[in-house]
Design a protein around this motif. Structure first.
Motif, PDB file in Angstrom:
ATOM      1  N   ILE A  81       0.840  -1.208   0.000  1.00  0.00           N
ATOM      2  CA  ILE A  81       0.000   0.000   0.000  1.00  0.00           C
ATOM      3  C   ILE A  81       0.870   1.250   0.000  1.00  0.00           C
ATOM      4  O   ILE A  81       0.591   2.211  -0.721  1.00  0.00           O
ATOM      5  CB  ILE A  81      -0.987  -0.019   1.189  1.00  0.00           C
ATOM      6  CG1 ILE A  81      -2.042  -1.112   0.954  1.00  0.00           C
ATOM      7  CG2 ILE A  81      -1.634   1.345   1.401  1.00  0.00           C
ATOM      8  CD1 ILE A  81      -2.898  -1.422   2.160  1.00  0.00           C
ATOM      9  N   GLU A  82       1.949   1.244   0.765  1.00  0.00           N
ATOM     10  CA  GLU A  82       2.860   2.381   0.781  1.00  0.00           C
ATOM     11  C   GLU A  82       3.479   2.597  -0.596  1.00  0.00           C
ATOM     12  O   GLU A  82       3.620   3.736  -1.048  1.00  0.00           O
ATOM     13  CB  GLU A  82       3.960   2.191   1.832  1.00  0.00           C
ATOM     14  CG  GLU A  82       4.866   3.390   1.993  1.00  0.00           C
ATOM     15  CD  GLU A  82       4.124   4.672   2.391  1.00  0.00           C
ATOM     16  OE1 GLU A  82       4.496   5.747   1.874  1.00  0.00           O
ATOM     17  OE2 GLU A  82       3.179   4.589   3.187  1.00  0.00           O
ATOM     18  N   ARG A  83       3.834   1.542  -1.304  1.00  0.00           N
ATOM     19  CA  ARG A  83       4.359   1.662  -2.676  1.00  0.00           C
ATOM     20  C   ARG A  83       3.325   2.291  -3.602  1.00  0.00           C
ATOM     21  O   ARG A  83       3.649   3.125  -4.432  1.00  0.00           O
ATOM     22  CB  ARG A  83       4.772   0.295  -3.215  1.00  0.00           C
ATOM     23  CG  ARG A  83       6.044  -0.221  -2.638  1.00  0.00           C
ATOM     24  CD  ARG A  83       6.404  -1.555  -3.271  1.00  0.00           C
ATOM     25  NE  ARG A  83       7.531  -2.146  -2.574  1.00  0.00           N
ATOM     26  CZ  ARG A  83       7.826  -3.425  -2.575  1.00  0.00           C
ATOM     27  NH1 ARG A  83       7.075  -4.275  -3.247  1.00  0.00           N
ATOM     28  NH2 ARG A  83       8.879  -3.873  -1.909  1.00  0.00           N
ATOM     29  N   ALA A  84       2.068   1.876  -3.463  1.00  0.00           N
ATOM     30  CA  ALA A  84       1.005   2.439  -4.312  1.00  0.00           C
ATOM     31  C   ALA A  84       0.811   3.923  -4.017  1.00  0.00           C
ATOM     32  O   ALA A  84       0.629   4.730  -4.934  1.00  0.00           O
ATOM     33  CB  ALA A  84      -0.300   1.672  -4.105  1.00  0.00           C
ATOM     34  N   ILE A  85       0.875   4.310  -2.754  1.00  0.00           N
ATOM     35  CA  ILE A  85       0.728   5.723  -2.377  1.00  0.00           C
ATOM     36  C   ILE A  85       1.885   6.532  -2.948  1.00  0.00           C
ATOM     37  O   ILE A  85       1.684   7.618  -3.508  1.00  0.00           O
ATOM     38  CB  ILE A  85       0.635   5.868  -0.843  1.00  0.00           C
ATOM     39  CG1 ILE A  85      -0.690   5.292  -0.350  1.00  0.00           C
ATOM     40  CG2 ILE A  85       0.800   7.326  -0.426  1.00  0.00           C
ATOM     41  CD1 ILE A  85      -0.774   5.140   1.157  1.00  0.00           C
ATOM     42  N   THR A  86       3.099   6.016  -2.841  1.00  0.00           N
ATOM     43  CA  THR A  86       4.272   6.706  -3.387  1.00  0.00           C
ATOM     44  C   THR A  86       4.160   6.848  -4.896  1.00  0.00           C
ATOM     45  O   THR A  86       4.454   7.914  -5.452  1.00  0.00           O
ATOM     46  CB  THR A  86       5.564   5.949  -3.002  1.00  0.00           C
ATOM     47  OG1 THR A  86       5.652   5.890  -1.579  1.00  0.00           O
ATOM     48  CG2 THR A  86       6.794   6.619  -3.571  1.00  0.00           C
ATOM     49  N   ALA A  87       3.733   5.803  -5.587  1.00  0.00           N
ATOM     50  CA  ALA A  87       3.571   5.862  -7.044  1.00  0.00           C
ATOM     51  C   ALA A  87       2.521   6.894  -7.428  1.00  0.00           C
ATOM     52  O   ALA A  87       2.696   7.644  -8.398  1.00  0.00           O
ATOM     53  CB  ALA A  87       3.190   4.486  -7.591  1.00  0.00           C
ATOM     54  N   ARG A  88       1.451   6.971  -6.682  1.00  0.00           N
ATOM     55  CA  ARG A  88       0.406   7.966  -6.952  1.00  0.00           C
ATOM     56  C   ARG A  88       0.943   9.375  -6.773  1.00  0.00           C
ATOM     57  O   ARG A  88       0.717  10.258  -7.603  1.00  0.00           O
ATOM     58  CB  ARG A  88      -0.785   7.738  -6.022  1.00  0.00           C
ATOM     59  CG  ARG A  88      -1.895   8.752  -6.186  1.00  0.00           C
ATOM     60  CD  ARG A  88      -3.073   8.408  -5.272  1.00  0.00           C
ATOM     61  NE  ARG A  88      -4.121   9.377  -5.408  1.00  0.00           N
ATOM     62  CZ  ARG A  88      -4.390  10.340  -4.529  1.00  0.00           C
ATOM     63  NH1 ARG A  88      -3.662  10.458  -3.441  1.00  0.00           N
ATOM     64  NH2 ARG A  88      -5.376  11.180  -4.725  1.00  0.00           N
ATOM     65  N   GLU A  89       1.664   9.599  -5.662  1.00  0.00           N
ATOM     66  CA  GLU A  89       2.223  10.931  -5.408  1.00  0.00           C
ATOM     67  C   GLU A  89       3.239  11.324  -6.474  1.00  0.00           C
ATOM     68  O   GLU A  89       3.270  12.469  -6.921  1.00  0.00           O
ATOM     69  CB  GLU A  89       2.855  10.975  -4.014  1.00  0.00           C
ATOM     70  CG  GLU A  89       1.831  10.919  -2.902  1.00  0.00           C
ATOM     71  CD  GLU A  89       2.445  10.728  -1.522  1.00  0.00           C
ATOM     72  OE1 GLU A  89       3.669  10.472  -1.425  1.00  0.00           O
ATOM     73  OE2 GLU A  89       1.687  10.832  -0.538  1.00  0.00           O
ATOM     74  N   THR A  90       4.051  10.372  -6.917  1.00  0.00           N
ATOM     75  CA  THR A  90       5.034  10.633  -7.963  1.00  0.00           C
ATOM     76  C   THR A  90       4.338  10.994  -9.270  1.00  0.00           C
ATOM     77  O   THR A  90       4.726  11.944  -9.951  1.00  0.00           O
ATOM     78  CB  THR A  90       5.945   9.406  -8.163  1.00  0.00           C
ATOM     79  OG1 THR A  90       6.600   9.113  -6.931  1.00  0.00           O
ATOM     80  CG2 THR A  90       6.966   9.640  -9.251  1.00  0.00           C
ATOM     81  N   ALA A  91       3.317  10.253  -9.616  1.00  0.00           N
ATOM     82  CA  ALA A  91       2.580  10.523 -10.854  1.00  0.00           C
ATOM     83  C   ALA A  91       1.886  11.876 -10.804  1.00  0.00           C
ATOM     84  O   ALA A  91       1.834  12.584 -11.821  1.00  0.00           O
ATOM     85  CB  ALA A  91       1.552   9.416 -11.094  1.00  0.00           C
ATOM     86  N   ARG A  92       1.383  12.278  -9.663  1.00  0.00           N
ATOM     87  CA  ARG A  92       0.686  13.557  -9.541  1.00  0.00           C
ATOM     88  C   ARG A  92       1.645  14.733  -9.631  1.00  0.00           C
ATOM     89  O   ARG A  92       1.264  15.821 -10.048  1.00  0.00           O
ATOM     90  CB  ARG A  92      -0.074  13.618  -8.220  1.00  0.00           C
ATOM     91  CG  ARG A  92      -1.246  12.657  -8.171  1.00  0.00           C
ATOM     92  CD  ARG A  92      -1.929  12.714  -6.853  1.00  0.00           C
ATOM     93  NE  ARG A  92      -2.933  13.776  -6.894  1.00  0.00           N
ATOM     94  CZ  ARG A  92      -3.656  14.159  -5.865  1.00  0.00           C
ATOM     95  NH1 ARG A  92      -3.485  13.589  -4.697  1.00  0.00           N
ATOM     96  NH2 ARG A  92      -4.545  15.096  -5.995  1.00  0.00           N
ATOM     97  N   SER A  93       2.909  14.545  -9.235  1.00  0.00           N
ATOM     98  CA  SER A  93       3.864  15.651  -9.227  1.00  0.00           C
ATOM     99  C   SER A  93       4.587  15.810 -10.562  1.00  0.00           C
ATOM    100  O   SER A  93       5.267  16.807 -10.774  1.00  0.00           O
ATOM    101  CB  SER A  93       4.892  15.448  -8.111  1.00  0.00           C
ATOM    102  OG  SER A  93       5.673  14.298  -8.358  1.00  0.00           O
ATOM    103  N   ARG A  94       4.458  14.858 -11.452  1.00  0.00           N
ATOM    104  CA  ARG A  94       5.096  14.951 -12.776  1.00  0.00           C
ATOM    105  C   ARG A  94       4.285  15.853 -13.680  1.00  0.00           C
ATOM    106  O   ARG A  94       3.065  15.791 -13.717  1.00  0.00           O
ATOM    107  CB  ARG A  94       5.182  13.583 -13.428  1.00  0.00           C
ATOM    108  CG  ARG A  94       6.204  12.684 -12.843  1.00  0.00           C
ATOM    109  CD  ARG A  94       6.332  11.454 -13.706  1.00  0.00           C
ATOM    110  NE  ARG A  94       7.119  10.462 -12.997  1.00  0.00           N
ATOM    111  CZ  ARG A  94       6.956   9.166 -13.073  1.00  0.00           C
ATOM    112  NH1 ARG A  94       6.012   8.677 -13.842  1.00  0.00           N
ATOM    113  NH2 ARG A  94       7.718   8.355 -12.399  1.00  0.00           N
ATOM    114  N   PRO A  95       5.007  16.655 -14.485  1.00  0.00           N
ATOM    115  CA  PRO A  95       4.286  17.443 -15.493  1.00  0.00           C
ATOM    116  C   PRO A  95       3.740  16.493 -16.564  1.00  0.00           C
ATOM    117  O   PRO A  95       4.272  15.407 -16.762  1.00  0.00           O
ATOM    118  CB  PRO A  95       5.342  18.382 -16.052  1.00  0.00           C
ATOM    119  CG  PRO A  95       6.654  17.781 -15.673  1.00  0.00           C
ATOM    120  CD  PRO A  95       6.418  16.913 -14.461  1.00  0.00           C
TER     121      PRO A  95
END
Length: 99
Positions: A81-95
């Motif tokens: 779950i922590e990996r999924a949260i990190t992936a979501r945050e990374t995707a949201r911060s990318r242009p």
């Protein structure tokens, strides 16, 4: 002996004959399982965590139950779950890239 013959040399009770004449109905398949917005609990006696979930079936029906996990399963789920949260945050911060 009581019961009715089955043509195989053995006898059966009326209940057995009745059960054999019913056509089996396949249960619906699970479409998805969704966590409910309730706290996960941990039982020290049984060493299990319980996460309330709703099971949704392909026929549209639902059932509420608990996802029961032992300590290693709880830990693995936490990491995933922590990996999924990190992936979501990374995707949201990318242009979005060039348009």
């Amino acid at each position: 002996m009581h019961g009715t013959g089955t043509g195989t040399g053995r006898t059966s009770t009326p209940d057995e004959v009745h059960e054999r004449t019913l056509s089996p109905v396949a249960p619906p398949f699970v479409a998805q399982v969704t966590p409910l917005r309730r706290d996960v609990t941990y039982d020290h006696t049984t060493e299990t965590g319980r996460m309330p979930v709703e099971v949704q079936f392909t026929d549209g029906s639902t059932a509420r139950t608990d996802l029961v996990m032992n300590p290693s399963q709880l830990h693995a789920a936490s990491v995933q779950i922590e990996r999924a949260i990190t992936a979501r945050e990374t995707a949201r911060s990318r242009p979005l890239g060039p348009l």
